[in-house]
Design a protein around this motif. Structure first.
Motif, PDB file in Angstrom:
ATOM      1  N   SER A  94      26.910 -21.927 -51.180  1.00 48.69           N
ATOM      2  CA  SER A  94      26.001 -23.071 -51.255  1.00 48.69           C
ATOM      3  C   SER A  94      26.708 -24.333 -50.793  1.00 48.69           C
ATOM      4  O   SER A  94      27.921 -24.481 -50.972  1.00 48.69           O
ATOM      5  N   THR A  95      25.950 -25.220 -50.166  1.00 50.08           N
ATOM      6  CA  THR A  95      26.466 -26.541 -49.833  1.00 50.08           C
ATOM      7  C   THR A  95      25.342 -27.556 -50.035  1.00 50.08           C
ATOM      8  O   THR A  95      24.193 -27.197 -50.294  1.00 50.08           O
ATOM      9  N   LYS A  96      25.694 -28.842 -49.930  1.00 47.91           N
ATOM     10  CA  LYS A  96      24.755 -29.904 -50.293  1.00 47.91           C
ATOM     11  C   LYS A  96      24.904 -31.096 -49.356  1.00 47.91           C
ATOM     12  O   LYS A  96      25.919 -31.254 -48.677  1.00 47.91           O
ATOM     13  N   ALA A  97      23.894 -31.959 -49.404  1.00 45.43           N
ATOM     14  CA  ALA A  97      23.952 -33.246 -48.719  1.00 45.43           C
ATOM     15  C   ALA A  97      23.141 -34.243 -49.520  1.00 45.43           C
ATOM     16  O   ALA A  97      22.080 -33.918 -50.044  1.00 45.43           O
ATOM     17  N   GLY A  98      23.643 -35.458 -49.628  1.00 46.51           N
ATOM     18  CA  GLY A  98      22.951 -36.490 -50.377  1.00 46.51           C
ATOM     19  C   GLY A  98      23.788 -37.744 -50.554  1.00 46.51           C
ATOM     20  O   GLY A  98      23.289 -38.862 -50.517  1.00 46.51           O
ATOM     21  N   TYR A  99      25.105 -37.549 -50.727  1.00 47.69           N
ATOM     22  CA  TYR A  99      26.002 -38.683 -50.894  1.00 47.69           C
ATOM     23  C   TYR A  99      26.616 -39.097 -49.550  1.00 47.69           C
ATOM     24  O   TYR A  99      26.499 -38.390 -48.550  1.00 47.69           O
ATOM     25  N   ARG A 100      27.301 -40.226 -49.556  1.00 50.86           N
ATOM     26  CA  ARG A 100      27.838 -40.803 -48.320  1.00 50.86           C
ATOM     27  C   ARG A 100      28.775 -39.840 -47.610  1.00 50.86           C
ATOM     28  O   ARG A 100      29.682 -39.287 -48.209  1.00 50.86           O
ATOM     29  N   MET A 101      28.540 -39.676 -46.304  1.00 55.59           N
ATOM     30  CA  MET A 101      29.346 -38.740 -45.532  1.00 55.59           C
ATOM     31  C   MET A 101      29.946 -39.362 -44.279  1.00 55.59           C
ATOM     32  O   MET A 101      31.036 -39.012 -43.877  1.00 55.59           O
ATOM     33  N   TRP A 102      29.230 -40.269 -43.624  1.00 55.58           N
ATOM     34  CA  TRP A 102      29.766 -40.910 -42.419  1.00 55.58           C
ATOM     35  C   TRP A 102      29.275 -42.340 -42.366  1.00 55.58           C
ATOM     36  O   TRP A 102      28.504 -42.790 -43.211  1.00 55.58           O
ATOM     37  N   ASP A 103      29.705 -43.081 -41.355  1.00 55.79           N
ATOM     38  CA  ASP A 103      29.337 -44.488 -41.228  1.00 55.79           C
ATOM     39  C   ASP A 103      27.931 -44.646 -40.666  1.00 55.79           C
ATOM     40  O   ASP A 103      27.375 -43.720 -40.065  1.00 55.79           O
ATOM     41  N   GLY A 104      27.388 -45.830 -40.861  1.00 55.43           N
ATOM     42  CA  GLY A 104      26.096 -46.133 -40.275  1.00 55.43           C
ATOM     43  C   GLY A 104      24.947 -46.026 -41.245  1.00 55.43           C
ATOM     44  O   GLY A 104      25.120 -45.674 -42.418  1.00 55.43           O
ATOM     45  N   PRO A 105      23.726 -46.310 -40.772  1.00 55.30           N
ATOM     46  CA  PRO A 105      22.549 -46.344 -41.648  1.00 55.30           C
ATOM     47  C   PRO A 105      22.015 -44.972 -42.055  1.00 55.30           C
ATOM     48  O   PRO A 105      21.125 -44.888 -42.897  1.00 55.30           O
ATOM     49  N   TYR A 106      22.520 -43.896 -41.473  1.00 53.53           N
ATOM     50  CA  TYR A 106      22.015 -42.547 -41.796  1.00 53.53           C
ATOM     51  C   TYR A 106      23.093 -41.710 -42.480  1.00 53.53           C
ATOM     52  O   TYR A 106      23.215 -40.520 -42.265  1.00 53.53           O
ATOM     53  N   GLN A 107      23.878 -42.363 -43.310  1.00 51.74           N
ATOM     54  CA  GLN A 107      25.081 -41.747 -43.873  1.00 51.74           C
ATOM     55  C   GLN A 107      24.839 -40.961 -45.148  1.00 51.74           C
ATOM     56  O   GLN A 107      25.687 -40.195 -45.576  1.00 51.74           O
ATOM     57  N   ASP A 108      23.676 -41.177 -45.809  1.00 54.22           N
ATOM     58  CA  ASP A 108      23.437 -40.510 -47.078  1.00 54.22           C
ATOM     59  C   ASP A 108      21.944 -40.486 -47.355  1.00 54.22           C
ATOM     60  O   ASP A 108      21.128 -40.841 -46.503  1.00 54.22           O
ATOM     61  N   MET A 126      32.420 -24.589 -41.551  1.00 53.05           N
ATOM     62  CA  MET A 126      32.685 -23.292 -42.190  1.00 53.05           C
ATOM     63  C   MET A 126      32.661 -22.130 -41.201  1.00 53.05           C
ATOM     64  O   MET A 126      33.107 -21.025 -41.531  1.00 53.05           O
ATOM     65  N   GLY A 127      32.131 -22.358 -40.018  1.00 55.11           N
ATOM     66  CA  GLY A 127      32.108 -21.300 -39.006  1.00 55.11           C
ATOM     67  C   GLY A 127      31.127 -20.189 -39.316  1.00 55.11           C
ATOM     68  O   GLY A 127      31.377 -19.019 -39.008  1.00 55.11           O
ATOM     69  N   ILE A 128      29.990 -20.548 -39.926  1.00 56.10           N
ATOM     70  CA  ILE A 128      28.977 -19.554 -40.279  1.00 56.10           C
ATOM     71  C   ILE A 128      27.612 -20.023 -39.784  1.00 56.10           C
ATOM     72  O   ILE A 128      27.385 -21.228 -39.604  1.00 56.10           O
ATOM     73  N   PRO A 129      26.665 -19.094 -39.553  1.00 56.99           N
ATOM     74  CA  PRO A 129      25.351 -19.487 -39.035  1.00 56.99           C
ATOM     75  C   PRO A 129      24.363 -19.944 -40.100  1.00 56.99           C
ATOM     76  O   PRO A 129      23.342 -20.548 -39.773  1.00 56.99           O
ATOM     77  N   TYR A 130      24.632 -19.646 -41.376  1.00 60.20           N
ATOM     78  CA  TYR A 130      23.708 -20.031 -42.438  1.00 60.20           C
ATOM     79  C   TYR A 130      24.433 -20.096 -43.769  1.00 60.20           C
ATOM     80  O   TYR A 130      25.507 -19.504 -43.938  1.00 60.20           O
ATOM     81  N   VAL A 131      23.844 -20.837 -44.706  1.00 63.95           N
ATOM     82  CA  VAL A 131      24.295 -20.792 -46.102  1.00 63.95           C
ATOM     83  C   VAL A 131      23.202 -20.118 -46.914  1.00 63.95           C
ATOM     84  O   VAL A 131      22.042 -20.061 -46.499  1.00 63.95           O
ATOM     85  N   ASP A 132      23.578 -19.623 -48.067  1.00 63.90           N
ATOM     86  CA  ASP A 132      22.592 -18.965 -48.917  1.00 63.90           C
ATOM     87  C   ASP A 132      21.720 -19.981 -49.643  1.00 63.90           C
ATOM     88  O   ASP A 132      20.506 -19.796 -49.770  1.00 63.90           O
ATOM     89  N   ILE A 133      22.339 -21.066 -50.110  1.00 56.53           N
ATOM     90  CA  ILE A 133      21.603 -22.120 -50.815  1.00 56.53           C
ATOM     91  C   ILE A 133      21.999 -23.472 -50.237  1.00 56.53           C
ATOM     92  O   ILE A 133      23.185 -23.785 -50.123  1.00 56.53           O
ATOM     93  N   PHE A 134      20.998 -24.272 -49.889  1.00 63.82           N
ATOM     94  CA  PHE A 134      21.250 -25.645 -49.456  1.00 63.82           C
ATOM     95  C   PHE A 134      20.551 -26.592 -50.427  1.00 63.82           C
ATOM     96  O   PHE A 134      19.352 -26.488 -50.665  1.00 63.82           O
ATOM     97  N   TYR A 135      21.345 -27.509 -51.014  1.00 65.35           N
ATOM     98  CA  TYR A 135      20.827 -28.454 -51.993  1.00 65.35           C
ATOM     99  C   TYR A 135      20.616 -29.838 -51.387  1.00 65.35           C
ATOM    100  O   TYR A 135      21.439 -30.305 -50.581  1.00 65.35           O
ATOM    101  N   HIS A 136      19.572 -30.518 -51.858  1.00 68.27           N
ATOM    102  CA  HIS A 136      19.597 -31.979 -51.781  1.00 68.27           C
ATOM    103  C   HIS A 136      20.419 -32.418 -52.974  1.00 68.27           C
ATOM    104  O   HIS A 136      20.101 -32.093 -54.117  1.00 68.27           O
ATOM    105  N   ILE A 150       9.970 -31.663 -46.820  1.00 66.21           N
ATOM    106  CA  ILE A 150       9.631 -31.079 -45.516  1.00 66.21           C
ATOM    107  C   ILE A 150      10.902 -30.715 -44.757  1.00 66.21           C
ATOM    108  O   ILE A 150      10.976 -29.670 -44.102  1.00 66.21           O
ATOM    109  N   ALA A 151      11.923 -31.565 -44.870  1.00 64.79           N
ATOM    110  CA  ALA A 151      13.199 -31.267 -44.212  1.00 64.79           C
ATOM    111  C   ALA A 151      13.805 -29.983 -44.785  1.00 64.79           C
ATOM    112  O   ALA A 151      14.313 -29.132 -44.038  1.00 64.79           O
ATOM    113  N   LEU A 152      13.733 -29.818 -46.118  1.00 62.72           N
ATOM    114  CA  LEU A 152      14.243 -28.593 -46.733  1.00 62.72           C
ATOM    115  C   LEU A 152      13.449 -27.376 -46.262  1.00 62.72           C
ATOM    116  O   LEU A 152      14.011 -26.309 -46.005  1.00 62.72           O
ATOM    117  N   ARG A 153      12.134 -27.546 -46.149  1.00 61.39           N
ATOM    118  CA  ARG A 153      11.307 -26.442 -45.630  1.00 61.39           C
ATOM    119  C   ARG A 153      11.748 -26.047 -44.225  1.00 61.39           C
ATOM    120  O   ARG A 153      11.929 -24.852 -43.923  1.00 61.39           O
TER     121      ARG A 153
END
Length: 330
Positions: A94-108, A126-136, A150-153
């Motif tokens: 599993s991996t996630k996205a939601g907190y600050r990751m890079w610079d600019g207005p689309y960072q989190d 990670m060098g893989i084509p998919y994760v099993d679980i993706f979290y917001h 909708i993005a998660l869908r």
């Protein structure tokens, strides 16, 4: 060449993840702060392989884990390539996205642009084509929830994640999000809140019941309160502890108060009566309600991992023990 322990699944207890077809080990392995540039790679690899050899099949990451952000995914990807790729179909990543990751207005946050871009970067690291679980990773008050859902869908429809999860959402937020996901037939299966003997917000929020009603499972993080719920801080602060680490997030010497030490001494008496350490008892306590599918452990040393694994030897509590713990925490 690495060959997994053939007896590994007999060493672990698994719980069903809500109404889904997934099962998680009651102890899952998180790669939050101990897989950074300053951590020894061979130690990181030994911990991951030892965890898998003991039946831990779930490895939990996020885009910003390290430090620096992204490094934990790089390290895990290297371990996958060197040892675990033959076992990929036995592993939940599993991996996630939601907190600050890079610079600019689309960072989190929870925008479509950020979530899809972040997952693409995570998969590349990670060098893989998919994760099993993706979290917001966190609720975003600035983005319309519908855009996030909708993005998660679309992430699931793209094949880059098999299931979705929501981390750090409260009960009301989960209900709203789940209604949208359910209407779009998105396989939502899990929520990840913080929870420990010293952090019990989800009990007041009734989150376990909410999650159970909508059909998902729950996995908690920080069950040891950043390492405070261990025996190491009863008398002093070890030099090599997280409290002394200047790179440690959300935990320092300031957290180790006289009041905290007094609670630890009382908890230690109860733990010893159960033939456990404080850490083992704290992990077992988080799992006392079977609606808690799993709890994350995160270790920096192989000795810590082995200690945590011994938690499985005693997961049950008497009513007297639970009452004694409540008294110790007052």
């Amino acid at each position: 060449m690495y060959q997994a322990n053939k007896d590994r699944y007999n060493k672990m207890i698994y719980r069903k993840l809500g109404k889904s077809g997934l099962k998680l080990p009651v102890l899952s392995f998180g790669l939050w702060q101990n897989f950074g540039e300053k951590n020894d790679y061979e130690t990181c690899k030994e911990m991951i392989l030892t965890a898998f050899d003991h039946g831990i099949t779930h490895f939990d990451l996020a885009n910003n884990y390290g430090p620096p952000p992204g490094h934990a995914e790089i390290v895990f990807g290297k371990i996958l390539k060197e040892a675990l790729m033959p076992y990929r179909d036995e592993i939940i990543i599993s991996t996630k996205a939601g907190y600050r990751m890079w610079d600019g207005p689309y960072q989190d946050g929870g925008s479509r642009k950020y979530l899809i871009s972040s997952l693409n970067q995570s998969l590349e690291r990670m060098g893989i084509p998919y994760v099993d679980i993706f979290y917001h990773h966190r609720f975003d008050h600035e983005t319309d929830m519908k855009e996030t859902m909708i993005a998660l869908r679309d992430i699931v429809l793209s094949g880059k994640a098999l299931y979705v999860g929501l981390s750090n959402y409260n009960s009301e937020q989960l209900k709203r999000a789940h209604q949208m996901l359910d209407e779009m037939n998105v396989p939502y299966v899990i929520t990840q809140p913080s929870y420990s003997m010293l952090n019990r917000w989800l009990e007041h929020d009734n989150l376990l019941q909410t999650q159970n009603e909508i059909g998902g499972g729950t996995i908690c993080y920080s069950a040891l309160q950043q390492g405070l719920l261990t025996n190491k801080y009863i008398n002093d602060i070890p030099v090599d502890s997280r409290a002394k680490n200047p790179d440690s997030m959300w935990f320092s010497e300031k957290n180790i108060t006289d009041e905290a030490r007094a609670k630890l001494m009382k908890l230690d008496v109860i733990a010893k009566s159960r033939s456990q350490s404080i850490a083992q008892m704290a992990l077992a306590w988080c799992l006392r309600d079977e609606r808690m599918t799993s709890t994350l452990i995160s270790t920096s040393k192989i000795t810590q991992l082995h200690e945590n694994l011994k938690t499985l030897e005693n997961l049950t509590f008497t009513n007297e023990e639970l009452q004694a713990i409540e008294e110790a925490l007052k």
